[in-house]
Enzyme design. Structure first.
Site, short mmCIF file in Angstrom:
data_model
loop_
_atom_site.label_atom_id
_atom_site.label_comp_id
_atom_site.label_asym_id
_atom_site.label_seq_id
_atom_site.Cartn_x
_atom_site.Cartn_y
_atom_site.Cartn_z
N LYS A 35 -2.44 -2.81 -7.90
CA LYS A 35 -3.29 -2.96 -6.35
C LYS A 35 -3.75 -2.24 -5.88
O LYS A 35 -3.92 -0.85 -6.32
CB LYS A 35 -2.08 -3.46 -5.24
CG LYS A 35 -1.27 -2.29 -5.07
CD LYS A 35 0.13 -2.63 -4.32
CE LYS A 35 0.91 -1.72 -3.76
NZ LYS A 35 1.65 -1.83 -2.60
N TYR A 255 -19.74 20.34 13.59
CA TYR A 255 -19.87 18.80 14.71
C TYR A 255 -18.42 19.59 15.49
O TYR A 255 -17.93 20.41 15.26
CB TYR A 255 -18.86 17.88 14.66
CG TYR A 255 -20.37 16.88 14.33
CD1 TYR A 255 -21.41 16.76 14.98
CD2 TYR A 255 -19.89 16.38 13.54
CE1 TYR A 255 -22.61 15.55 14.52
CE2 TYR A 255 -21.14 15.31 12.18
CZ TYR A 255 -22.70 14.88 13.27
OH TYR A 255 -23.58 14.34 12.81
C1 PLP Z 1 6.62 -3.96 -4.12
C2 PLP Z 1 6.68 -2.12 -5.08
N1 PLP Z 1 6.79 -2.45 -5.95
C3 PLP Z 1 6.27 -1.63 -6.44
C4 PLP Z 1 5.48 -0.22 -5.97
C5 PLP Z 1 4.56 0.78 -6.77
O1 PLP Z 1 5.10 1.93 -6.10
P1 PLP Z 1 4.78 3.47 -6.42
O2 PLP Z 1 3.36 3.90 -6.06
O3 PLP Z 1 5.17 4.20 -5.53
O4 PLP Z 1 4.94 3.82 -7.38
C6 PLP Z 1 5.18 -1.21 -4.65
C7 PLP Z 1 3.34 0.05 -3.70
O5 PLP Z 1 3.34 0.45 -2.83
C8 PLP Z 1 5.45 -1.85 -4.28
O6 PLP Z 1 4.85 -2.52 -3.11
#
Ligand code: PLP
Length: 362
Positions: A35, A255
């Site tokens: 994602k 700045y």
């Molecule tokens: C439902 C869910 N599963 C797995 C993950 C993966 O988590 P991580 O990046 O800490 O492994 C996330 C990340 O936010 C998540 O929202």
């Protein structure tokens, strides 16, 4: 010459981190969590590279899932937060997406449609209180979904709130609640573990693990770097020195003239700023490497530039000198620590300005 800001992504590192996650739980399947543009590493390129090996991918939105399908990714893709609109269910059927169901709107949207979904993960709120339902409601959801005949397999998932804190017993409490839910429901597949849990907590066997940050070689723990956990960092963010000057003690920089030299030293101006995703919160002293040698931020981060103190008697700064902001030789976790944030945020919030370049031995 174009602006010399590049994020080099080592695809082999991501594959080996994925394999490492699976090796820790050989009886589990593993989602590769891609994602948010694969945490800034480029979802299409990362997923294309992993496609033959990954059991499935996980994303947050239907747009992210569609992007993968449009790029030819064939593995299953899971929507971790489920659908945001009822109309997305048809797309899930059409493209073979799996989804979480975490509320009644999602549940009824699915039950009211004439569709087939391969896998649904009913989300249990085991204590994080962000998404999901109680164990009693999860039991109802599972039975309603199974009875509908619209779902190939119904599984139970949850997410940990504190797995990155090894001294916090919340994860054990969440695991206990998850087990209670499983006993109430009866035989059901499961998915609980994010990177921190995969590496440091005991998680149910034969389920689906969900490695995200560890795929990119970054640690979810504040006290341990990715390399210390046996991971290979995937991204190195590099740029170059674009201007050089010598400061005398008392000179001020940037700045607000927020930095004042306490001694004579060289100052390099480097092509990166908050417009590229470098954190504006990074204070003077934040480490970086110039020509492989330690340097430190001096002055406020601007939109397109930062300035760095370089004080090595055996070497002078020059325009064109190589700078590593994070990655090889400079853990992103360290820059995150200085900037009062986490490695996740630094890589994920990079803008589209840094060129993404991919390397792989294969
Ligand atoms: C439902 C869910 N599963 C797995 C993950 C993966 O988590 P991580 O990046 O800490 O492994 C996330 C990340 O936010 C998540 O929202």
């Amino acid at each position: 010459m174009s602006r010399p800001l590049t994020a080099t992504v080592n695809l082999d590192a991501i594959l080996s981190n994925y394999r490492y996650a699976k090796q820790l739980h050989p009886t589990c399947h593993a989602f590769a969590v891609v994602k948010s543009n694969a945490y800034g590493h480029g979802a299409v390129r990362v997923a294309t590279f992993l496609d033959e090996e990954a059991d499935a991918f996980a994303v947050a939105t239907i747009e992210e899932a569609l992007e993968l399908r449009e790029a030819g990714i064939e593995s299953p893709v899971m929507l971790l937060e489920g659908v945001f609109e009822d109309s997305e269910w048809e797309l899930c059927q059409q493209h073979g997406f799996w989804a979480a169901v975490e509320n009644e709107v999602q549940l009824h949207g699915l039950l009211e449609r004439d569709i087939q979904i391969e896998k649904i993960f009913v989300k249990l709120d085991s204590g994080m209180h962000r998404l999901g339902v109680t164990k009693e409601v999860a039991d109802d959801y599972v039975h309603a979904l199974r009875a509908s005949g619209k779902v190939g397999e119904v599984l139970l998932m949850t997410h940990f709130s504190c797995a990155d804190d090894l001294a916090d017993l919340t994860t054990m409490k969440q695991l206990t609640y998850f087990e209670q839910a499983r006993q109430l429901i009866g035989e059901i597949g499961s998915s609980v573990a994010n990177s921190a849990a995969i590496m440091k907590w005991s998680v149910p066997e034969n389920g689906w693990i969900r490695p995200g940050i560890m795929l990119y070689g970054i640690s979810p723990f504040s006290e341990l770097s990715g390399a210390e956990l046996g991971l290979t960092p995937a991204m190195t963010l590099t740029s170059k020195v674009i201007s050089v000057r010598s400061l005398v003690a008392g000179d001020r920089v940037g700045y607000g003239l927020g930095y004042q030299a306490e001694e004579d030293h060289e100052l390099g101006t480097i092509a990166i700023g908050y417009g590229d995703g470098y954190p504006r919160s990074a204070p003077a002293g934040t480490p970086l490497l110039i020509n492989g040698k330690p340097a430190e931020l001096a002055g406020r981060v601007s939109m397109d530039m930062i300035t760095a103190k370089f004080s090595h008697t055996d070497q002078s700064l020059a325009i064109g000198d190589e700078v590593v902001l994070w990655g090889e030789g400079m853990p992103v976790e360290k820059v995150a620590y200085w900037s009062d944030t986490i490695g996740y945020e630094l890589v994920t919030r990079m803008t589209t300005r840094p060129k993404l370049v991919y390397t792989s031995e294969s």
